[in-house]
Design an enzyme around this catalytic site. Structure first.
Site, short mmCIF file in Angstrom:
data_model
loop_
_atom_site.label_atom_id
_atom_site.label_comp_id
_atom_site.label_asym_id
_atom_site.label_seq_id
_atom_site.Cartn_x
_atom_site.Cartn_y
_atom_site.Cartn_z
N PHE A 93 -2.55 16.38 4.67
CA PHE A 93 -2.98 15.85 3.38
C PHE A 93 -1.76 15.78 2.47
CE2 PHE A 93 -6.99 15.17 0.97
CZ PHE A 93 -6.38 14.63 -0.14
N ASP A 141 -4.21 4.85 6.65
CA ASP A 141 -4.78 6.04 7.25
C ASP A 141 -5.73 5.58 8.37
OD1 ASP A 141 -6.20 8.46 7.63
OD2 ASP A 141 -5.93 9.04 5.56
N GLU A 166 0.83 -1.21 0.00
CA GLU A 166 0.00 0.00 0.00
C GLU A 166 0.86 1.25 0.00
OE1 GLU A 166 -2.68 1.14 -0.58
OE2 GLU A 166 -4.39 0.18 0.38
N ARG A 193 -0.54 12.48 -8.53
CA ARG A 193 0.05 11.15 -8.31
C ARG A 193 1.46 11.06 -8.87
NH1 ARG A 193 -3.92 7.42 -6.70
NH2 ARG A 193 -5.97 7.70 -7.61
C1 PRP Z 1 -6.00 5.16 -0.36
C2 PRP Z 1 -4.75 4.34 -0.12
C3 PRP Z 1 -5.27 3.17 0.68
C4 PRP Z 1 -6.37 3.78 1.49
C5 PRP Z 1 -5.89 4.04 2.89
O1 PRP Z 1 -6.69 4.62 -1.45
O2 PRP Z 1 -4.16 3.92 -1.33
O3 PRP Z 1 -5.79 2.16 -0.15
O4 PRP Z 1 -6.73 5.01 0.85
O5 PRP Z 1 -6.88 4.62 3.69
P1 PRP Z 1 -7.56 3.90 4.94
O6 PRP Z 1 -6.45 3.36 5.80
O7 PRP Z 1 -8.29 5.04 5.61
O8 PRP Z 1 -8.50 2.86 4.45
P2 PRP Z 1 -7.87 5.36 -2.26
O9 PRP Z 1 -9.18 4.72 -1.90
O10 PRP Z 1 -7.74 6.84 -2.09
O11 PRP Z 1 -7.57 4.93 -3.77
P3 PRP Z 1 -6.28 5.17 -4.69
O12 PRP Z 1 -5.18 4.25 -4.19
O13 PRP Z 1 -6.73 4.78 -6.06
O14 PRP Z 1 -5.88 6.63 -4.59
#
Ligand code: PRP
Length: 176
Positions: free
Chosen positions: A148, A99, A95, A161
């Site tokens: 952020f 968060d 990952e 990105r």
């Molecule tokens: C982001 C990141 C993780 C997730 C973490 O993905 O890549 O998958 O959020 O957050 P959490 O711990 O609160 O669940 P996102 O859904 O933004 O998709 P992306 O990777 O396509 O940007």
């Protein structure tokens, strides 16, 4: 647009090499399968795997807990599932960031139902202050403050990105 660079390209490169070396040591002879969680993790996964000194496999999953919101909904949506069967395999979920922990908590539970030999988590960034779910992160790049951040795969509404470093996005951008 950005307050400052939080992690430079050079720091990223050094840290990714360190994690890759550690995984190479820990997974010697195990032929692990790395699962890149799209889209955010694609840059980190590509760099991490390039520095491995052991054989490994790669698969992808596209999941989301966010929709277009900046707050996690807690519900994992699988947009694209794995192409391969992970039964009996040593799995490492990769990952870009952890968060709230919702995504990795749900994903790890889901993958565990497919009878892998093991499942571990590798996250480049960790925001411990935001955690809502206890999730054990086995390999982590940097613990960061609750800001952020964008770049190195991380987006704001799909922008930024492709930045080579991790930057703090100014509040004026997302609070307008
Ligand atoms: C982001 C990141 C993780 C997730 C973490 O993905 O890549 O998958 O959020 O957050 P959490 O711990 O609160 O669940 P996102 O859904 O933004 O998709 P992306 O990777 O396509 O940007």
């Amino acid at each position: 647009m950005f307050d400052r660079v939080l992690i430079s390209k050079e720091e990223i490169d050094k840290k990714v090499k360190e994690i890759s070396a550690q995984i190479s040591k820990d997974y010697e002879g195990l032929n692990p399968v790395f699962i890149c969680i799209m889209k955010g993790s694609m840059f980190f996964t590509a760099d991490l795997l390039r520095y491995l000194t052991i054989p490994a496999q790669l698969d992808f999953m596209c999941v989301s807990s966010y929709g277009s919101s900046t707050e996690s909904s807690g519900i994992l949506k699988i947009k694209t599932d794995l192409a391969s069967d992970i039964e009996g395999k040593h799995v490492i979920i990769v990952e870009d960031i952890i968060d709230s922990g919702n995504t990795l908590y749900n994903l790890k539970n889901l993958l565990a139902t497919r009878n892998p030999a093991s499942v571990k988590i590798c996250a480049f960034l960790d925001k411990p202050d935001r955690r809502l779910r206890e999730v054990a992160v086995d390999y982590v790049g940097y613990a960061i403050p609750d800001e952020f951040v964008v770049g190195y795969g991380l987006d704001y509404n799909e922008d930024f990105r492709t930045l080579p470093d991790v930057r703090i996005l100014s509040r004026s951008v997302y609070e307008k």
